[in-house]
Design a protein around this motif. Structure first.
Motif, PDB file in Angstrom:
ATOM      1  N   CYS A 167     -59.200 -31.858  13.417  1.00 15.01           N
ATOM      2  CA  CYS A 167     -58.401 -32.061  14.632  1.00 15.01           C
ATOM      3  C   CYS A 167     -59.295 -32.286  15.850  1.00 15.01           C
ATOM      4  O   CYS A 167     -58.951 -33.070  16.737  1.00 15.01           O
ATOM      5  CB  CYS A 167     -57.469 -30.875  14.866  1.00 15.01           C
ATOM      6  N   ALA A 168     -60.429 -31.624  15.887  1.00 14.60           N
ATOM      7  CA  ALA A 168     -61.367 -31.832  16.997  1.00 14.60           C
ATOM      8  C   ALA A 168     -61.899 -33.268  16.958  1.00 14.60           C
ATOM      9  O   ALA A 168     -61.993 -33.932  18.001  1.00 14.60           O
ATOM     10  CB  ALA A 168     -62.510 -30.823  16.922  1.00 14.60           C
ATOM     11  N   ARG A 169     -62.224 -33.769  15.753  1.00 19.98           N
ATOM     12  CA  ARG A 169     -62.676 -35.162  15.630  1.00 19.98           C
ATOM     13  C   ARG A 169     -61.554 -36.124  15.988  1.00 19.98           C
ATOM     14  O   ARG A 169     -61.783 -37.141  16.639  1.00 19.98           O
ATOM     15  CB  ARG A 169     -63.192 -35.434  14.216  1.00 19.98           C
ATOM     16  N   LEU A 170     -60.334 -35.782  15.592  1.00 15.30           N
ATOM     17  CA  LEU A 170     -59.178 -36.610  15.914  1.00 15.30           C
ATOM     18  C   LEU A 170     -58.986 -36.691  17.425  1.00 15.30           C
ATOM     19  O   LEU A 170     -58.798 -37.768  17.983  1.00 15.30           O
ATOM     20  CB  LEU A 170     -57.919 -36.033  15.251  1.00 15.30           C
ATOM     21  N   ALA A 171     -59.054 -35.555  18.093  1.00 16.87           N
ATOM     22  CA  ALA A 171     -58.887 -35.534  19.550  1.00 16.87           C
ATOM     23  C   ALA A 171     -59.998 -36.314  20.238  1.00 16.87           C
ATOM     24  O   ALA A 171     -59.763 -37.038  21.208  1.00 16.87           O
ATOM     25  CB  ALA A 171     -58.844 -34.096  20.058  1.00 16.87           C
ATOM     26  N   SER A 172     -61.208 -36.198  19.727  1.00 15.81           N
ATOM     27  CA  SER A 172     -62.328 -36.941  20.302  1.00 15.81           C
ATOM     28  C   SER A 172     -62.147 -38.447  20.103  1.00 15.81           C
ATOM     29  O   SER A 172     -62.375 -39.237  21.014  1.00 15.81           O
ATOM     30  CB  SER A 172     -63.635 -36.476  19.650  1.00 15.81           C
ATOM     31  N   GLY A 173     -61.703 -38.848  18.911  1.00 17.68           N
ATOM     32  CA  GLY A 173     -61.503 -40.258  18.622  1.00 17.68           C
ATOM     33  C   GLY A 173     -60.316 -40.862  19.351  1.00 17.68           C
ATOM     34  O   GLY A 173     -60.243 -42.072  19.540  1.00 17.68           O
ATOM     35  N   ALA A 174     -59.391 -40.016  19.788  1.00 20.66           N
ATOM     36  CA  ALA A 174     -58.183 -40.512  20.461  1.00 20.66           C
ATOM     37  C   ALA A 174     -58.462 -40.982  21.876  1.00 20.66           C
ATOM     38  O   ALA A 174     -57.583 -41.569  22.514  1.00 20.66           O
ATOM     39  CB  ALA A 174     -57.114 -39.418  20.477  1.00 20.66           C
ATOM     40  N   LYS A 175     -59.662 -40.784  22.365  1.00 18.89           N
ATOM     41  CA  LYS A 175     -59.998 -41.186  23.735  1.00 18.89           C
ATOM     42  C   LYS A 175     -59.871 -42.692  23.940  1.00 18.89           C
ATOM     43  O   LYS A 175     -59.731 -43.153  25.061  1.00 18.89           O
ATOM     44  CB  LYS A 175     -61.397 -40.697  24.098  1.00 18.89           C
ATOM     45  N   ALA A 176     -59.904 -43.443  22.854  1.00 21.27           N
ATOM     46  CA  ALA A 176     -59.776 -44.897  22.959  1.00 21.27           C
ATOM     47  C   ALA A 176     -58.314 -45.343  23.048  1.00 21.27           C
ATOM     48  O   ALA A 176     -58.049 -46.510  23.265  1.00 21.27           O
ATOM     49  CB  ALA A 176     -60.436 -45.561  21.749  1.00 21.27           C
ATOM     50  N   PHE A 177     -57.396 -44.408  22.895  1.00 20.87           N
ATOM     51  CA  PHE A 177     -55.971 -44.727  22.873  1.00 20.87           C
ATOM     52  C   PHE A 177     -55.297 -44.331  24.192  1.00 20.87           C
ATOM     53  O   PHE A 177     -55.908 -43.666  25.024  1.00 20.87           O
ATOM     54  CB  PHE A 177     -55.304 -44.012  21.697  1.00 20.87           C
ATOM     55  N   PRO A 178     -54.051 -44.728  24.365  1.00 22.23           N
ATOM     56  CA  PRO A 178     -53.333 -44.374  25.603  1.00 22.23           C
ATOM     57  C   PRO A 178     -53.243 -42.857  25.807  1.00 22.23           C
ATOM     58  O   PRO A 178     -53.376 -42.076  24.871  1.00 22.23           O
ATOM     59  CB  PRO A 178     -51.927 -44.966  25.386  1.00 22.23           C
ATOM     60  N   ARG A 179     -52.992 -42.490  27.050  1.00 21.60           N
ATOM     61  CA  ARG A 179     -52.959 -41.079  27.438  1.00 21.60           C
ATOM     62  C   ARG A 179     -51.975 -40.257  26.605  1.00 21.60           C
ATOM     63  O   ARG A 179     -52.263 -39.127  26.229  1.00 21.60           O
ATOM     64  CB  ARG A 179     -52.612 -40.955  28.921  1.00 21.60           C
TER      65      ARG A 179
END
Length: 130
Positions: free
Chosen positions: A25-37
């Protein structure tokens, strides 16, 4: 094995799985930075929910240490995390270009229909990922 040993091993396994889930989940949250808010917020909520479950169960030495309330809250947090992950997957599936999902071999998959053989000689010498 005696019941207390089985319980201790089961609890340790659960805590290990929660640790792995938290890392994912931490990696998922980090990778989500490229997506909308909104996607970033959903990923953050998922991570936060898993952290809550992990914190609730980290102190337990047996299942008797866990109250019905803690267990109910943990089930609820896991259910909400699952819904959040499903929402993220739906967003990625609907809004992300196919080449981004499948990587550098997407052109080969897109350019050549399944029934037409791909000429593998042109791929010789290419580095593969993974």
């Amino acid at each position: 094995l005696a019941a207390p040993q089985v319980e201790a091993r089961t609890l340790a396994m659960l805590q290990g799985l929660l640790h792995q889930l938290h890392s994912a989940c931490a990696r998922l949250a980090s990778g989500a930075k490229a997506f909308p808010r909104s996607v970033q917020e959903t990923a953050g909520h998922v991570r936060h929910g898993v952290e809550g479950v992990q914190a609730s169960l980290a102190r337990a030495r047996s299942f008797h240490d866990l109250s019905e309330l803690v267990l109910a809250q943990s089930r609820d947090r896991v259910a909400r995390a699952q819904l959040g992950i499903e929402e993220l997957l739906e967003h990625v599936g609907q809004h992300t270009p196919l080449p981004w999902l499948v990587g550098p071999f997407a052109p080969a998959l897109v350019e050549y229909p399944e029934d037409v053989p791909v000429e593998m000689s042109k791929w010789e010498g290419c580095d593969t990922v993974g």
